[in-house]
Design an enzyme around this catalytic site. Structure first.
Site, PDB file in Angstrom:
ATOM      1  N   GLU A   3       3.154  -8.473 -15.848  1.00  0.00           N
ATOM      2  CA  GLU A   3       2.500  -7.232 -15.385  1.00  0.00           C
ATOM      3  C   GLU A   3       1.153  -7.182 -16.075  1.00  0.00           C
ATOM      4  OE1 GLU A   3       3.558  -5.348 -13.118  1.00  0.00           O
ATOM      5  OE2 GLU A   3       5.738  -5.474 -13.054  1.00  0.00           O
ATOM      6  N   CYS A  52      -2.348   1.005 -16.702  1.00  0.00           N
ATOM      7  CA  CYS A  52      -2.566  -0.215 -15.909  1.00  0.00           C
ATOM      8  C   CYS A  52      -2.899   0.138 -14.473  1.00  0.00           C
ATOM      9  CB  CYS A  52      -1.342  -1.115 -15.983  1.00  0.00           C
ATOM     10  SG  CYS A  52       0.183  -0.298 -15.518  1.00  0.00           S
TER      11      CYS A  52
END
Ligand code: NAD
Length: 462
Positions: A236, A270
């Protein structure tokens, strides 16, 4: 006194000082584990794994629930460490969020699959543990992201060695203090070290899987490390999420959501909104609505719950944010509000910043800013906005905003990202798979797909 912090911290002479992100006071000392200690943790995890796997799903799920209850009970204390170390207001909310993740993950159902049965032969697909999982995490949501990693790994019968970011080890060590009350020895060990320890963990021959959340640059290094141990990867990585606001959108109805999609956790998310493409017809109105919200947003130490924006977590990230804004200013972009440190609040505070009349090739648009800055970019044709939004290496999230959700959903189909939101941005859910495309990584977390990512498949034919 915060007893969780006392147990997480080591005496000064044995550790590295960890600072309060807002005040820069020392809040404790984190151990600096060596590669030798890492090797011992991996050996302990490997030794503990068979009996952990043998416990079965029901018992492991029960233990995840018990940990979740304990996390909720300790959320204020753990939250105080998160707030001071990471900087966010509402650290307790992150602890409760982690508990929610554990419960949902514990309750997911992943049954063996019958692939074929014709009376004379039968084939089943089973999901079996991989072994020892390495978890390597970032500093923006230290406890939450640790839970994203370890909950599905433990649920599927793996044991875990977890390396938190060197910027935020104390909250994860405190979390480990809670986990230790419930888990057998060796099932989850936190190794607190720097990048060298991270690299040794990723390349360790006994690691079967690496789940990594962090920057794209480090993700690439982890891929290289995994050439040796052939560990499976869930990566990720960074995001540079675009949003497109379609003509006809009600600016008053969406401005708040757009603002917080970009500025939640002071932009250190993110899947925060990082590039906002706005149709020419709405541009001036939306830029001023966002600037108004930026000017009103309360900023200060997260220990004061009235503050919704905190500091940038560390000096290196603060330097990135400052550089990106300076470059935009030099090339003639309009700094509508902010654009400077808020030094009166502390050394790492940066005023929430809205930048207008900025081009796609400005660094603040082309690079992930990961801080309290939002570039607002003008477009005239929707096709052109889609092309420009997709013209990036990253592909974590994206969003499309419009008065007609069907029209917006049709545009969403054309966005290159792992998740595309319509009239919202950035929400994640423990039951819904999440993951990036392009340089934002590969592999899925959350939901049943997230459980599968923590298991090997085994086919039984008879
Ligand atoms: P980072 O890549 O600098 O560090 C992450 C972790 O990797 C740290 O624990 C670090 O010690 C470790 N590390 C560094 N070098 C290593 C190596 N060679 N081998 C193994 N481990 C190593 O990232 P960061 O600055 O902590 O986090 C910010 C980044 O994380 C941003 O780009 C953000 O977008 C991304 N992020 C992504 C998600 C997501 O779900 N996609 C979530 C949160 C953050």
């Amino acid at each position: 006194m915060n007893t969780l912090l006392t147990t997480a911290s080591v005496p000064e002479e044995r550790g590295r000082p960890i600072l309060d992100a807002a005040t820069r006071e020392v809040i404790g000392h984190a151990p600096v584990h060596t590669v030798g200690e890492l090797n011992a943790a991996v050996s302990a995890a490997a030794a503990a794994q068979p009996s952990w796997a043998a416990l079965g799903h029901a018992e492991r799920s029960r233990l995840l629930h018990a940990i979740a209850d304990d996390l909720d009970a300790q959320a204020e204390e753990l939250g105080e460490i998160i707030t001071r170390e990471q900087g966010k207001a509402g650290g307790a909310g992150e602890a409760h969020g982690a508990a929610h993740w554990l419960r949902t993950t514990a309750d997911l159902v992943l049954e063996p699959q019958l692939l074929q049965d014709d009376g004379s032969s039968r084939t089943e697909l089973h999901h079996v543990p991989l072994g020892v999982v390495a978890s390597i995490g970032p500093w923006n949501f230290p406890v939450m992201i640790a839970a994203w990693h370890f909950a599905p790994a433990l649920r599927m019968g793996n044991t875990v060695v977890l390396k938190p970011s060197e910027n935020t080890p104390l909250s994860v060590l405190a979390l480990a203090g809670i986990l230790r009350r419930h888990l057998p020895e060796g099932v989850l060990t936190v190794v607190s070290g720097d990048r060298e320890v991270g690299a040794a963990l990723a390349g360790h021959p006994r690691i079967a899987k690496i789940v990594f959340t962090g920057s794209t640059a480090t993700g690439r290094r982890i891929v290289e490390s995994s050439a040796g141990n052939l560990a499976r990867l869930t990566l990720e990585l960074g995001g540079n999420d675009a949003a497109i606001v379609l003509p006809g959108t009600d600016v008053g109805a969406v401005a708040d959501q757009l603002f917080w999609a970009a500025f939640m956790n002071t932009g250190q998310v993110c899947a925060a909104l990082k590039r906002l493409y706005v149709h020419d017809s709405l541009y001036a109105e939306l830029v001023s609505a966002l600037a108004e919200r930026a000017e009103k947003a309360t900023m200060g130490p997260g220990t004061d719950k009235a503050n919704r924006l905190g500091p940038v977590q560390n000096p290196a990230q603060f330097a990135i944010v400052s550089r990106l804004v300076a470059e935009a200013r030099e090339r003639g972009a309009r700094i509508v509000t902010g654009g400077a440190p808020a030094a009166e609040l502390g050394p790492l505070f940066y005023r929430p910043t809205i930048i207008a009349e900025v081009e796609d090739d400005a660094a603040v648009v082309a690079e992930e800013q990961f801080g309290p800055v939002l570039p607002v970019i003008r477009y005239t044709e929707v096709d052109d906005a889609v092309r420009r939004a997709n013209a990036t290496e990253q592909g974590l999230g994206a969003s499309v905003w419009g008065a007609d959700p069907e029209e917006a959903a049709a545009v969403a189909q054309r966005m290159e990202a792992g998740t595309v939101w319509v009239n919202q941005h950035g929400g994640v859910d423990p039951g819904i798979p999440f993951g990036g495309t392009k340089s934002s990584g590969y592999g899925l977390e959350f939901g049943v797909e997230g459980l599968k990512a923590m298991a090997a498949t085994k086919i039984i034919r008879r």
